[in-house]
Scaffold this active site. Structure first.
Site, PDB file in Angstrom:
ATOM      1  NE  ARG A  23      -3.886  -1.812   2.118  1.00  0.00           N
ATOM      2  CZ  ARG A  23      -4.634  -2.177   3.119  1.00  0.00           C
ATOM      3  NH1 ARG A  23      -4.691  -1.413   4.198  1.00  0.00           N
ATOM      4  NH2 ARG A  23      -5.341  -3.272   3.060  1.00  0.00           N
ATOM      5  CB  SER A 115      -8.317  -1.867   2.953  1.00  0.00           C
ATOM      6  OG  SER A 115      -9.254  -2.256   3.907  1.00  0.00           O
ATOM      7  CG  HIS A 116      -9.181   0.789   6.212  1.00  0.00           C
ATOM      8  ND1 HIS A 116      -8.633  -0.455   5.986  1.00  0.00           N
ATOM      9  CD2 HIS A 116      -8.312   1.458   6.978  1.00  0.00           C
ATOM     10  CE1 HIS A 116      -7.474  -0.530   6.617  1.00  0.00           C
ATOM     11  NE2 HIS A 116      -7.245   0.618   7.229  1.00  0.00           N
ATOM     12  CG  ASP A 287     -13.325  -1.861   4.168  1.00  0.00           C
ATOM     13  OD1 ASP A 287     -14.127  -2.679   3.681  1.00  0.00           O
ATOM     14  OD2 ASP A 287     -12.106  -2.090   4.276  1.00  0.00           O
ATOM     15  CG  ASP A 289     -11.221  -3.913   0.807  1.00  0.00           C
ATOM     16  OD1 ASP A 289     -11.590  -3.232   1.788  1.00  0.00           O
ATOM     17  OD2 ASP A 289     -10.465  -4.894   0.911  1.00  0.00           O
ATOM     18  CG  ASP A 291     -11.842  -6.260   3.827  1.00  0.00           C
ATOM     19  OD1 ASP A 291     -12.105  -5.054   3.958  1.00  0.00           O
ATOM     20  OD2 ASP A 291     -10.676  -6.704   3.737  1.00  0.00           O
ATOM     21  NE  ARG A 292     -10.468  -2.599   8.148  1.00  0.00           N
ATOM     22  CZ  ARG A 292      -9.606  -1.858   8.821  1.00  0.00           C
ATOM     23  NH1 ARG A 292      -9.993  -0.698   9.308  1.00  0.00           N
ATOM     24  NH2 ARG A 292      -8.373  -2.264   9.011  1.00  0.00           N
ATOM     25  CB  THR A 356      -3.071  -7.640  13.889  1.00  0.00           C
ATOM     26  OG1 THR A 356      -3.455  -7.339  15.223  1.00  0.00           O
ATOM     27  CG2 THR A 356      -3.770  -6.702  12.927  1.00  0.00           C
ATOM     28  CD  GLU A 375      -8.083  -9.180  12.002  1.00  0.00           C
ATOM     29  OE1 GLU A 375      -6.937  -8.947  12.399  1.00  0.00           O
ATOM     30  OE2 GLU A 375      -8.441  -9.050  10.830  1.00  0.00           O
ATOM     31  CB  SER A 377      -9.188  -3.833  12.612  1.00  0.00           C
ATOM     32  OG  SER A 377      -9.032  -5.171  12.175  1.00  0.00           O
ATOM     33  CE  LYS A 388     -10.846  -6.889   7.494  1.00  0.00           C
ATOM     34  NZ  LYS A 388      -9.542  -7.249   6.954  1.00  0.00           N
TER      35      LYS A 388
HETATM   36  C1  G6P Z   1      -6.298  -5.164   7.379  1.00  0.00           C
HETATM   37  C2  G6P Z   1      -6.349  -6.631   7.518  1.00  0.00           C
HETATM   38  C3  G6P Z   1      -6.914  -7.001   8.859  1.00  0.00           C
HETATM   39  C4  G6P Z   1      -6.144  -6.362   9.955  1.00  0.00           C
HETATM   40  C5  G6P Z   1      -5.988  -4.901   9.730  1.00  0.00           C
HETATM   41  C6  G6P Z   1      -4.982  -4.365  10.705  1.00  0.00           C
HETATM   42  O1  G6P Z   1      -7.599  -4.638   7.394  1.00  0.00           O
HETATM   43  O2  G6P Z   1      -7.125  -7.200   6.503  1.00  0.00           O
HETATM   44  O3  G6P Z   1      -6.939  -8.381   8.985  1.00  0.00           O
HETATM   45  O4  G6P Z   1      -6.771  -6.529  11.186  1.00  0.00           O
HETATM   46  O5  G6P Z   1      -5.541  -4.642   8.438  1.00  0.00           O
HETATM   47  O6  G6P Z   1      -4.640  -3.099  10.395  1.00  0.00           O
HETATM   48  P1  G6P Z   1      -3.482  -2.341  11.146  1.00  0.00           P
HETATM   49  O7  G6P Z   1      -3.527  -0.995  10.520  1.00  0.00           O
HETATM   50  O8  G6P Z   1      -3.878  -2.325  12.590  1.00  0.00           O
HETATM   51  O9  G6P Z   1      -2.214  -3.119  10.920  1.00  0.00           O
HETATM   52 ZN    ZN Z   2     -10.863  -3.576   3.695  1.00  0.00          ZN
END
Ligand code: G6P
Ligand code: ZN
Length: 559
Positions: A23, A115-116, A287, A289, A291-292, A356, A375, A377, A388
């Protein structure tokens, strides 16, 4: 017939995939050969298996997705891939990619998303590889990809292969003496078909539409201008009989309309306020993509992701899929509050605590030991795919509501009455300077692993906490025995309360510090989390010296 061209290139530094793929800012990906290098490295990491393989390609509709899909098509064609399944216009949600990889048994898939994280020319882009089980590539594979990016000398491409991705259908090309096929697939069909097998759609439809005895259950589903828009349209409007007033922001935009497409109380405040002020029984947001997820009830009653997981764990019999498959174990990431652990004990299920990152759940699912996981998150999902799945979580909640006839708030209150409550909060300090944060983590690790720290007591207000365990979390995968070290600093106190601190692995610049606080109460379950957890937060800030290292006196996001 198209010809393969070999293009000389040089390695770029820093193409190391993080928690969930590579990313970076869009501008980084726009550098000459930057994206090509990474795609070639992904293909090379698959070694001989890439010859004659099928891959899935799609993304969340953010800026650059279409251009990168085109590059992937040309580079795949040159590297002997036999077939690509590409979402129309490059659109596939992350769980849909996982679903399609599994359904058609492909070698894997390339997911284009950050992602988000916000999108648009000045924001983020990302590339992630998923394996044949449909899940994110495990550490050993992302390490291989990274190593290849540091050694790359050339990439292969078919520059004059032009494939349009806007119409559904099969296109075949002749690349030197090989045949190469691109099938543009409907972005939502396979996923929606699968959801209809997993859930009892007629029952959810009856909930949403109401009956003679019961008024319609008024939902508000928010796609935050991300990829779930077309999925929400098909599922909620076409299948479940909801109306336009039950959905919002369901057209994917390449900059998410300026929104930060992360479904939490800060970035989805708009949804929260609308539900609070309106006659809604339920709100859900997803979010970029898809998944959240975030789930709220009437009056914007907030369900923490940790509680969401625990409630679903205790109600899986409301979902036809689990009646068929049975329920194996549950799992959560280490920083996630331990509410689900209590359900596991009560239901006699195996329970796993992993680092994580969704990739750590995959082996357990593949080995048939894990059915449901989540999770803090805002990730919730099951072994139906290997990602997810935001929409799945919303449908799971609606299934539980339909089965129990209770409101979101009453479901939570009944749950806490039965199991007690794990109060949880997360403080995020976003975009801090990296060096002082790294130093803070190093110093904190030293402090908590020094002899004498275990057993020490820490007071705040009228509370005193005595340290029982303190370490940098490491995990050995029970299936393949691989070890993941340094997954977050944790301090566990004698009463079971926890302080966890780690640096985010998903940011694209600077460092984000995450502080997680979890504390269990058996009977005092109706308090305010921020009030209940204040003493522990103070202890955490004191031990870590976070304010002086980061220069911040308040977090940017509180969950
Ligand atoms: C992504 C992953 C999750 C994870 C998250 C953690 O969304 O798909 O599985 O929990 O990142 O993000 P962070 O910014 O806390 O590393
Ligand atoms: Zn996502």
């Amino acid at each position: 017939m198209s010809k393969v061209v070999i293009v000389d290139t040089n390695p770029y530094e820093g193409q190391k995939p993080g928690t969930s793929g590579l990313r970076k800012k869009v501008k980084v990906f726009l550098q000459e050969n930057y994206t090509e290098n990474f795609i070639q490295s992904i293909l090379d990491a698959n070694k001989e298996a890439i010859e004659g393989s099928t891959l899935v390609v799609g993304g969340d509709g953010r800026y650059l997705v279409k251009e990168v899909v085109e590059k992937i098509i040309k580079i795949s064609a040159a590297n002997g891939v036999a077939k690509l399944l590409v979402g129309q216009d490059g659109i596939l949600s992350t769980p849909a990619v996982s679903c399609i990889i599994r359904k058609y048994k492909t070698l894997g898939g390339i997911v284009l998303t950050a992602s988000h994280n916000p999108g648009g020319i000045n924001n983020d882009f990302g590339i992630k590889f998923n394996c044949s089980n449909g899940g994110p590539a495990p550490d050993h594979m992302t390490n291989d990809i990274y190593k290849l990016t540091t050694e790359i000398k050339w990439y292969k491409i078919v520059p004059d292969l032009n494939c349009s991705i806007d119409k559904i259908g099969v296109q075949t090309f002749k690349v030197e003496d090989r045949e190469f096929t691109v099938e543009i697939v409907d972005s939502v069909n396979d996923y929606v078909t699968y959801m209809k097998e997993i859930f009892d759609f007629p029952k959810i439809k009856e909930l949403i539409q109401g009956t003679e005895q019961r008024k319609p259950f008024n939902v508000l589903i928010d796609s935050m201008n991300g990829v779930t828009g077309p999925y929400v349209r098909r599922i909620f409007l076409d299948e479940l009989g909801a109306s336009e007033k039950n959905v919002r922001r369901i057209v994917p935009l390449d900059d998410f309309g300026g929104a930060h497409p992360d479904p939490n109380l800060t970035y989805a405040a708009d949804l929260v306020n609308t539900v609070k002020g309106g006659d809604y029984d339920f709100g859900a947001a997803f979010d970029g993509d898809g998944d959240r997820n975030m789930i709220i009830g009437r009056g914007a009653f907030f369900v923490t992701p940790s509680d969401s997981l625990a409630v679903l764990a205790n109600n899986l019999d409301s979902i036809p899929y689990f009646k068929r498959t049975g329920v194996r174990g549950y799992a959560r990431s280490m920083p996630t509050a331990a509410a689900v652990d209590r359900v596991a004990v009560a239901n006699g299920k195996e329970m796993f605590e992993v680092p994580t990152g969704w990739k750590y759940f995959g082996n357990l699912m593949d080995a048939g030991r894990l059915s449901l996981c989540g999770e803090e998150s805002f990730g919730t999902g099951s072994d139906h795919v290997r990602e997810k799945d935001g929409l799945w979580a919303a449908l799971a909640w609606l299934s539980v509501i339909a089965a129990t006839g209770k409101s979101v708030e009453d479901i939570l209150k009944a749950h806490w009455a039965q199991f007690g409550r794990n109060y949880f909060t997360r403080y995020d300090y976003e975009e801090c300077a990296s060096d002082p944060c790294n130093e803070m983590m190093t110093e904190l690790e030293k402090t908590i692993t020094e002899p004498g720290f275990v057993g020490s007591s820490h007071a705040s207000g009228d509370k005193t906490y005595i340290v029982k365990v303190a370490d940098n979390f490491s995990y050995m995968d029970p299936i393949d025995k691989s070890v993941a070290m340094k997954q977050g600093l944790r301090i566990i106190f004698e009463d079971g309360s926890r302080i966890v601190m780690r640096l985010s692995g998903t940011g694209s610049s600077g460092a984000t510090v995450r502080l997680y606080i979890d504390s269990y109460e058996a009977s005092n379950v109706l308090g305010d989390a921020q009030v209940m957890l204040k003493p522990l937060i103070d202890v955490a800030l004191k031990i870590s010296k976070l304010p002086s290292y980061t220069g911040r006196d308040a977090p940017t996001v509180i969950t």
